[in-house]
Design a protein around this motif. Structure first.
Motif, PDB file in Angstrom:
ATOM      1  N   MET A   1       0.838  -1.172   0.000  1.00 51.13           N
ATOM      2  CA  MET A   1       0.000   0.000   0.000  1.00 51.13           C
ATOM      3  C   MET A   1       0.890   1.246   0.000  1.00 51.13           C
ATOM      4  SD  MET A   1      -2.911   0.968   2.740  1.00 51.13           S
ATOM      5  CE  MET A   1      -4.292   1.806   2.079  1.00 51.13           C
ATOM      6  N   PRO A   2       0.641   2.174  -0.940  1.00 49.59           N
ATOM      7  CA  PRO A   2       1.480   3.368  -1.005  1.00 49.59           C
ATOM      8  C   PRO A   2       1.247   4.317   0.167  1.00 49.59           C
ATOM      9  CG  PRO A   2      -0.275   3.478  -2.636  1.00 49.59           C
ATOM     10  CD  PRO A   2      -0.359   2.136  -1.985  1.00 49.59           C
ATOM     11  N   ASP A   3       2.289   5.031   0.537  1.00 54.58           N
ATOM     12  CA  ASP A   3       2.175   6.046   1.587  1.00 54.58           C
ATOM     13  C   ASP A   3       1.529   7.313   1.042  1.00 54.58           C
ATOM     14  OD1 ASP A   3       3.628   4.727   3.846  1.00 54.58           O
ATOM     15  OD2 ASP A   3       5.204   4.679   2.321  1.00 54.58           O
TER      16      ASP A   3
ATOM     17  N   ASP B   1      -0.799   8.538  -2.294  1.00 58.90           N
ATOM     18  CA  ASP B   1      -1.601   8.049  -3.421  1.00 58.90           C
ATOM     19  C   ASP B   1      -2.466   9.206  -3.915  1.00 58.90           C
ATOM     20  OD1 ASP B   1      -3.068   6.616  -5.272  1.00 58.90           O
ATOM     21  OD2 ASP B   1      -3.649   5.034  -3.885  1.00 58.90           O
TER      22      ASP B   1
ATOM     23  N   SER C   1      -4.666  10.685  -7.152  1.00 58.86           N
ATOM     24  CA  SER C   1      -5.338  10.295  -8.386  1.00 58.86           C
ATOM     25  C   SER C   1      -6.256  11.423  -8.818  1.00 58.86           C
ATOM     26  CB  SER C   1      -6.137   9.011  -8.120  1.00 58.86           C
ATOM     27  OG  SER C   1      -6.762   8.579  -9.284  1.00 58.86           O
TER      28      SER C   1
ATOM     29  N   ASP D   1       3.543   4.065 -17.741  1.00 58.46           N
ATOM     30  CA  ASP D   1       3.909   4.157 -16.319  1.00 58.46           C
ATOM     31  C   ASP D   1       5.346   4.647 -16.208  1.00 58.46           C
ATOM     32  OD1 ASP D   1       1.454   3.031 -15.607  1.00 58.46           O
ATOM     33  OD2 ASP D   1       2.270   1.001 -15.531  1.00 58.46           O
TER      34      ASP D   1
ATOM     35  N   GLY E   1       8.188   4.454  -6.495  1.00 59.22           N
ATOM     36  CA  GLY E   1       6.830   4.770  -6.882  1.00 59.22           C
ATOM     37  C   GLY E   1       6.592   4.650  -8.361  1.00 59.22           C
TER      38      GLY E   1
ATOM     39  N   ARG F   1      -2.349   8.927 -11.971  1.00 57.69           N
ATOM     40  CA  ARG F   1      -2.265   8.402 -10.609  1.00 57.69           C
ATOM     41  C   ARG F   1      -0.800   8.306 -10.218  1.00 57.69           C
ATOM     42  NH1 ARG F   1      -4.447   2.749  -7.982  1.00 57.69           N
ATOM     43  NH2 ARG F   1      -4.023   3.366  -5.823  1.00 57.69           N
TER      44      ARG F   1
ATOM     45  N   GLU G   1       1.638   6.966  -7.133  1.00 60.02           N
ATOM     46  CA  GLU G   1       1.751   6.135  -5.936  1.00 60.02           C
ATOM     47  C   GLU G   1       3.208   6.175  -5.477  1.00 60.02           C
ATOM     48  OE1 GLU G   1      -0.715   2.283  -6.501  1.00 60.02           O
ATOM     49  OE2 GLU G   1      -0.044   2.926  -8.497  1.00 60.02           O
TER      50      GLU G   1
ATOM     51  N   GLU H   1       4.329  14.989   0.824  1.00 60.59           N
ATOM     52  CA  GLU H   1       3.023  14.899   0.174  1.00 60.59           C
ATOM     53  C   GLU H   1       2.525  16.286  -0.245  1.00 60.59           C
ATOM     54  OE1 GLU H   1      -1.026  12.312   0.700  1.00 60.59           O
ATOM     55  OE2 GLU H   1       0.039  12.905   2.508  1.00 60.59           O
TER      56      GLU H   1
END
Length: 93
Positions: A1-3, A5, A7, A42, A52, A62, A64, A79
Motif C-alpha cells: 500500500m502506497p504512503d 496516493d 489520483s 507508467d 513509486g 495516478r 503512488e 506529500e
C-alpha cells in the motif's frame, strides 16, 4: 500500500499527460533526487528510501509513492510538495 496516493482526472490527452509527467518527474527528481524510467504509460522511479509509479492515460493520472522508514516522518511535507506539483501540471477537468 502506497504512503502517498494521488489520483485525478485531467483533460490533457495522452501526449499532454506524458509531457506533464515528464515535467513532474524532472521537478521532483531535482527536489528529491529521483530517477525514473518509462514502462509503457507508467513512469517508475526509485532512490534509496523512495519508490513509486506515475501512471498516465488520456483522461487520468495516478501517483503512488512508497516511503522508507526514515522518510515516513517527513510524509506530510513530501506529500504537500507533490500535491502542489500535481495541481500545477495536471489541472482538474
Amino acid at each position: 500500500m502506497p504512503d502517498i496516493d494521488i489520483s485525478r482526472e485531467h483533460s490533457l490527452g495522452l501526449a499532454g499527460a506524458r509531457a506533464a509527467a515528464e515535467k513532474l518527474a524532472a521537478d521532483l527528481g531535482k527536489r528529491f533526487g529521483l530517477a525514473g524510467e518509462w514502462r509503457g504509460n507508467d513512469l517508475e522511479f526509485a532512490r534509496p528510501g523512495v519508490s513509486g509509479k506515475l501512471s498516465v492515460s488520456d483522461t487520468h493520472v495516478r501517483l503512488e509513492v512508497a516511503l522508507g522508514f526514515m522518510l515516513k516522518a517527513m510524509k506530510g511535507s513530501i506529500e504537500s510538495a507533490v500535491h502542489h506539483e500535481v495541481e500545477k501540471l495536471f489541472p482538474r477537468r
